[in-house]
Design an enzyme around this catalytic site. Structure first.
Site, short mmCIF file in Angstrom:
data_model
loop_
_atom_site.label_atom_id
_atom_site.label_comp_id
_atom_site.label_asym_id
_atom_site.label_seq_id
_atom_site.Cartn_x
_atom_site.Cartn_y
_atom_site.Cartn_z
N HIS A 1 7.82 -0.44 -3.63
CA HIS A 1 6.61 0.34 -3.90
C HIS A 1 5.98 0.90 -2.63
O HIS A 1 5.04 1.71 -2.71
CB HIS A 1 5.59 -0.51 -4.66
CG HIS A 1 4.75 0.28 -5.62
ND1 HIS A 1 4.86 1.64 -5.78
CD2 HIS A 1 3.76 -0.11 -6.50
CE1 HIS A 1 3.99 2.06 -6.68
NE2 HIS A 1 3.32 1.01 -7.14
N ARG A 2 6.45 0.49 -1.46
CA ARG A 2 5.93 1.07 -0.22
C ARG A 2 6.32 2.53 -0.09
O ARG A 2 5.58 3.34 0.47
CB ARG A 2 6.45 0.30 0.99
CG ARG A 2 5.94 -1.12 1.12
CD ARG A 2 6.58 -1.83 2.30
NE ARG A 2 8.03 -1.92 2.16
CZ ARG A 2 8.84 -2.48 3.06
NH1 ARG A 2 8.32 -3.00 4.18
NH2 ARG A 2 10.14 -2.55 2.86
#
Length: 488
Positions: A459-460
């Site tokens: 999700h970064r």
């Protein structure tokens, strides 16, 4: 006169096989003391944290001693076997300590000062060369009043010298690096696996034109030399014994309530990688359940297609192709997070990883440049990858550089899972079991082939929108395989 043991006995050290590891476990010895060995002969099999690797010896001679027993974990750079390269040359024997050769050197302090600091990658079994090509005359160290001389002057001599500018150990190292004495012709530079390949193909390395850096002969050079004429028939090699599993518990007494198994090899590496990934990359997993009846029909049609004859055709092949199409439509998912440089590395190629369960544990070899492959080429690559993994012969290079991964938990009858990212990758697709289930199709409830997919992503660098689009595209292709044409 007794022969100099440092010239007669050669210590073969645990090599750095190229993937930057620091240790390896000796799985099996193929030779015993007293056996005759030849240059390029495989003497043992070792297991790194990545895979099992066979090690060829770079000398001709007789095995003098095995330094470690099977099952021992040895640090890279530690001597594992001693070879008598001049049998019958005298009664002297080397010290039985692994570092005997270095300790016996008459000018060991100087050699220690000149040794490179830190562990360096090396050509397997050949040590670290002072230079990458030619040996230059060694300069005298501080406080050393002996003029510098070329290393070759001492490499082929067995006569003790009162004030040698270079230790016998250093001279031997020069010869091992291909810079030795003038008594023998220059030895072609090649890694032991390449030497073994040349031996198997019946190619004399002296006749091969090297194209590698600093005159090193590569696999491609050997294959090119073998191309004009077929290699002579080779006598079939004895079949190797089945490879033992990585962590087989020892027999326990009846009624024992616990068994302890050492954590090592692939299991140790997998554990470290999974912990590092789970607590470094913020995982998000999304799921979708879909009708893959049309895909299953296409699988049956492809099995009967003459262009796919002899190839492994199964649902995983079309799932892999669907993922590649989805990545092409959403290239942002094919990236990596570079924490050190604070950069997102966008990959313009796809090395497609396929998680494989083996007796040694979970490994993830990948298909290089999968995005450029046609469907038959992808089927062939998948078949070779699976066969190699089952045989326990997956190389460390095959597990490096992956960008995205597929894990097929459906083969175990599982509907789906929440897969953990392979370190350095941004997405992994889990494929569940394909089952006949009631499904609404064209307004009626009918039995259809249904499966569930799960996509985990970092999700970064992958937002929910991007991750959702990728998963939806994979599902759309599998629901209607015609999109392989319209979207590709």
């Amino acid at each position: 006169m007794t022969q100099d043991t440092s010239l007669r006995f050669r210590e073969f050290k645990m090599p750095d096989v190229g993937e930057g590891l620091t240790e390896a476990e000796i799985l099996k010895w193929y030779v015993q003391p007293g056996d005759t060995v030849t240059d390029g002969q495989v003497v043992c099999e070792v297991e790194t944290a990545k895979a099992a690797v066979e090690l060829p010896i770079p000398y001709d001679g007789i095995v003098h001693a095995l330094r470690f027993e099977e099952g021992t974990t040895v640090d890279v750079g530690t001597s594992i076997i001693t070879i008598d390269v001049a049998p019958g040359g005298g009664d002297a024997a080397p010290d039985e300590q692994p570092e005997a050769q270095t300790e016996a050197a008459p000018v060991a302090p100087v050699a220690e000062e000149e040794a490179p600091k830190g562990r360096q990658p090396v050509l397997v079994g050949y040590g670290v060369a002072e230079t990458s090509s030619k040996r230059r005359p060694r300069k005298p160290g501080a406080g050393q009043g002996v003029p510098a001389q070329p290393a070759a002057e001492g490499a082929g001599s067995h006569r003790p010298q009162a004030a040698a500018p270079q230790s016998p150990a250093a001279a031997i190292q020069a010869e091992m690096n291909g810079h030795g004495g003038t008594a023998a012709p220059a030895r072609p530079l090649a890694k032991p696996p390449v030497r073994k390949l040349a031996k198997d193909l019946g190619i004399d390395l002296a006749t091969v034109t090297p194209t590698g850096p600093d005159g090193i002969i590569t696999r491609e050079d050997v294959h090119a030399a073998a191309a004009p004429a077929a290699a002579p028939a080779q006598a079939p090699a004895p079949a190797p014994e089945p490879v033992a599993a990585a962590a087989v518990p020892a027999p326990v007494a009846a009624g024992a309530r616990e068994t302890r198994v050492p954590i090592k090899g692939v299991r140790k590496a997998t554990a470290a990688a999974m912990v590092g990934s789970a607590f470094t990359a913020p995982h998000v997993t999304e799921f979708i359940t879909l009708d893959v009846t049309r895909t299953m029909k296409l699988v049956d049609e492809l099995k009967a297609d003459k262009d796919m004859a002899g190839l492994r055709v199964n649902p995983l092949l079309l799932i892999a192709k669907a993922l590649l199409v989805a990545i092409k439509r959403n290239p942002g998912v094919n990236a990596a997070w570079d924490e050190a440089n604070q950069e997102i590395v966008q990959k313009h190629y796809v090395n497609l990883g396929i998680a494989a369960a083996t007796p040694r544990g979970l490994i993830v070899p990948n298909i290089k440049d999968a995005h450029d492959k046609t469907l038959p080429e992808l089927a062939q690559a998948l078949g070779e990858l699976v066969a190699t993994a089952r045989e326990g012969k997956t190389t460390p290079a095959a597990m490096q550089g992956g960008t995205v991964t597929i894990t097929n938990v459906g083969v175990f009858g599982v509907d789906t899972g929440t897969p953990i990212l392979n370190p350095g990758e941004s997405a992994i697709l889990a494929v569940g079991a394909i089952k006949l289930q009631p499904w609404v199709h064209k307004g009626k409830v009918k039995p259809r082939q249904v499966t569930t997919l799960a996509l985990s992503f970092d999700h970064r660098l992958v937002d929910g929108e991007l991750g959702s689009k990728v998963l939806a595209d994979v599902a759309a292709v599998l629901e209607n395989p015609k999109r392989l044409i319209t979207w590709a």
